[in-house]
Design an enzyme around this catalytic site. Structure first.
Site, PDB file in Angstrom:
ATOM      1  N   ASN A 164      -0.675  -7.807  -3.841  1.00 48.99           N
ATOM      2  CA  ASN A 164      -1.337  -6.964  -4.831  1.00 48.99           C
ATOM      3  C   ASN A 164      -0.370  -6.023  -5.543  1.00 48.99           C
ATOM      4  OD1 ASN A 164      -1.541  -5.735  -1.971  1.00 48.99           O
ATOM      5  ND2 ASN A 164      -1.717  -3.952  -3.300  1.00 48.99           N
ATOM      6  N   GLU A 224       0.826  -1.217   0.000  1.00 43.76           N
ATOM      7  CA  GLU A 224       0.000   0.000   0.000  1.00 43.76           C
ATOM      8  C   GLU A 224       0.858   1.264   0.000  1.00 43.76           C
ATOM      9  OE1 GLU A 224      -2.153  -2.896  -0.230  1.00 43.76           O
ATOM     10  OE2 GLU A 224      -1.111  -2.951   1.693  1.00 43.76           O
ATOM     11  N   ASP A 255      -7.638  -5.729  -4.956  1.00 43.10           N
ATOM     12  CA  ASP A 255      -6.725  -5.998  -3.848  1.00 43.10           C
ATOM     13  C   ASP A 255      -6.839  -7.440  -3.355  1.00 43.10           C
ATOM     14  OD1 ASP A 255      -4.705  -5.384  -1.908  1.00 43.10           O
ATOM     15  OD2 ASP A 255      -6.273  -5.337  -0.388  1.00 43.10           O
TER      16      ASP A 255
END
Length: 600
Positions: free
Chosen positions: A276, A192, A318
């Site tokens: 991801n 992230e 995700d």
């Protein structure tokens, strides 16, 4: 009765190739009285041959003793038991305790790292840690600040430490180290934050780096041979990753490696998954974004890739691909096969040949999954192995800043990192699942080192037209791709499962219950509510002739981030806070190990 830890498949693997693996750890794994790795064994079955606790007497379990970690955040992972010592870990600040099982759990030593608390600000989904590893008389800890430290198992003395990443760039560590042969492997977190994922092997003796394999980028940095690394039976080809990204996006492309690792000593292959791609806005990264979302099989000595399989090309939801890969030998089509079984975040369970990477089964393990209709199994099709995406649930179908509603599963997947179990007695996998859907709205985001690089707003809710809860605990047949039975739960089952030779399967719930069920029928046999929600993984051991079952409770992790971090906005916690708001009506923060046993 002489017990042998590990399932049938794992036993075969370990005895035929013992010399090739870490001998000290192998001795521990052969003894069911001990619990030497986070997944119970190299095969990742989380199965114990201990059978003192059975489906007939498990209802008599009582709390035998408890231990407080002193930390009020999410407690993932499990304690280890090596000889007469139990090793208990905690979330940040990542304290490790060595407890004397011969002296009422007296603390022999404790290790509390001195870390910069700023690292908390760049940890995605709580300050969790998934546990320590053991090998060659040392305990290995991956700290939040990316320090990998080797501690003397008897004294807690620091033998060596090495820096595996840079928190200033958003790199952190939440995963458990993995010991194999003369190396300790560890991944990296931070998808992230635009972190470029990698798996790194360090030499146990002195902490020097043996190899590092990146998830994205040039072949030489990924440790890929274009002619010898296979993808569904074909050579991977040159520049396979770079050609699937626009420009240099692979440098901030994610594919982090914060999940679990397993190992086949006979093949000398380690297996792990990549996460991801970055950003969560798929319109900003056209292409398949290889090799995020991928099962990777690598040579343990060199790190060279044997085969890859990308489960969710060009991920739009995700659906991190880091979940455990369970290694079992099972009959399929009239012959015994060396299998790899994994339950992916995307809602599909995959059964593969773990030597060749051949795809054998790919089926939904939650009926609510709707983002794809199926995985194409036609080997003659150019879509072979690819999920067939439903246009309605593509998050970039209408361009950016358009909310796609009713996508199942939610971003936290039909299962997150909470590990499953497998019993060779029943031939079934036991899977903790999330029965959760989401609305997903991408937005444009710019990359800056150390800053969030998400680019989507999410909200989560129970799957509609179902039992109204957010979880199920299921039994799965990996050969046929079928659910054998399913137990509904009010909240996601975020605890790792444990199967035993006593025909009992254990798991924990987010409300805080330890539950025991019949391995064959799923009938609930026992439950006890611990002081806090359970996101830890159930373990078992024997001491002085008595079998014990232990589990860490301490609500948190992604599902419990609202409670753990004091968040109240429904869209905080990457959408989880609103979805799990009712959890606060059932449990509160805690950090406790609870150990159960039968009465004398």
């Amino acid at each position: 009765m002489k017990h042998v830890m590990l399932g049938v498949a794992a036993t075969l693997l370990l005895t035929t190739a013992a010399a090739s693996a870490n001998e000290s750890l192998m001795e521990v794994m052969k003894d069911p009285k001990q619990f030497g790795t986070q997944l119970g064994n190299y095969a990742g079955t989380r199965y114990s041959e201990l059978d003192q606790i059975t489906k007939d007497n498990v209802g008599d379990l009582r709390v035998d003793w408890t231990f407080s970690t002193g930390v009020l955040r999410g407690h993932e992972g499990a304690p280890l038991v090596i000889g007469d010592i139990m090793y208990v870990h905690a979330p940040f600040p990542n304290t490790v305790y060595a407890l004397d099982l011969n002296d009422e759990g007296k603390i022999i030593w404790r290790y509390t790292p001195q870390q910069n608390p700023d690292v908390i600000g760049v940890m995605c989904c709580d300050t969790v840690n998934r546990g320590v590893a053991y090998g060659d008389g040392m305990i290995f800890l991956g700290q939040a600040d990316n320090t990998l430290v080797a501690l003397d198992a008897k004294t807690g003395e620091v033998k060596w430490q090495v820096q595996n990443g840079d928190a200033a760039k958003g790199e952190t560590n939440t995963s458990a180290p993995f010991v194999v042969k003369d190396k300790v492997l560890i991944g990296i977190s931070g998808g992230e934050y635009g972190v470029r994922g990698h798996m790194t092997a360090y030499n146990i003796k002195d902490g020097s780096q043996a190899w590092r394999a990146y998830s994205t980028g040039p072949d030489e940095e990924m440790l890929v041979d274009p002619e010898k690394t296979m993808v569904l039976g074909k050579p991977i080809g040159a520049n396979s990753s770079i050609d699937s990204w626009e420009g240099d996006q692979w440098q901030i492309g994610g594919g982090t490696t914060w999940g679990w690792t397993t190992y086949d000593p006979e093949l000398n292959l380690v297996y792990y998954g990549t996460g991801n791609p970055s950003t969560w806005n798929p319109a900003q990264r056209p292409g398949d974004n290889k090799w995020s979302m991928t099962i990777m099989a690598r040579d343990a000595d060199t790190g060279m890739a044997k085969w890859f399989y990308q489960k969710t090309p060009h991920d739009e939801w995700d659906y991190d691909g880091v979940n455990e890969h369970v290694l079992i030998d099972k009959e399929m089509d009239g012959q015994m096969r060396k299998l790899l079984v994994t339950f992916d975040r995307n809602g599909f369970a995959y059964t593969m040949d773990r030597e060749s990477g051949e795809l054998l089964v790919a089926e939904k393990y939650d009926p609510a999954v709707n983002w794809a209709t199926e995985v194409n199994m036609d080997k003659n099709s150019d879509q072979y192995g690819r999920p067939q995406v439903v246009a309605e649930y593509s998050t970039e179908q209408n361009g950016e800043d358009v909310n796609t509603t009713g996508v199942c599963p939610a971003a936290l997947g039909s299962k997150d990192q909470q590990p499953s179990a497998y019993s060779p007695k029943t031939g079934l996998n036991y899977v903790p699942t999330n029965h959760v859907c989401m609305d997903y709205e991408p937005f444009r985001v710019s990359y800056a080192a150390g800053q969030p690089y998400v680019g989507a707003t999410l909200s989560m809710f129970p799957a509609p037209n179902s039992h109204g809860g957010m979880g199920n605990f299921i039994a799965w047949d990996a050969a046929t791709g079928e659910i054998k039975w399913s137990l509904p739960e009010q909240f996601s089952v975020w605890s790792g499962a444990l199967a035993t030779a006593g025909d009992v399967v254990f798991y924990g719930t987010l409300e805080g219950y330890l539950k025991a069920v019949d391995a064959t029928t799923g009938e609930e046999l026992y439950k006890f509510k611990t002081p806090s929600g359970i996101i830890g993984n159930v373990m078992t051991y024997e001491h002085d002739g008595k079998q014990y079952v232990g589990v860490l409770s301490g609500v948190g992790g992604w599902a419990g981030i609202g409670l753990a971090a004091g968040l109240t906005n429904a869209n905080d916690g990457l959408g989880a806070v609103g979805g799990y708001a009712a959890l606060s009506d059932y449990t509160a923060l805690g950090g406790q190990l609870t150990v159960f046993a039968l009465p004398d």
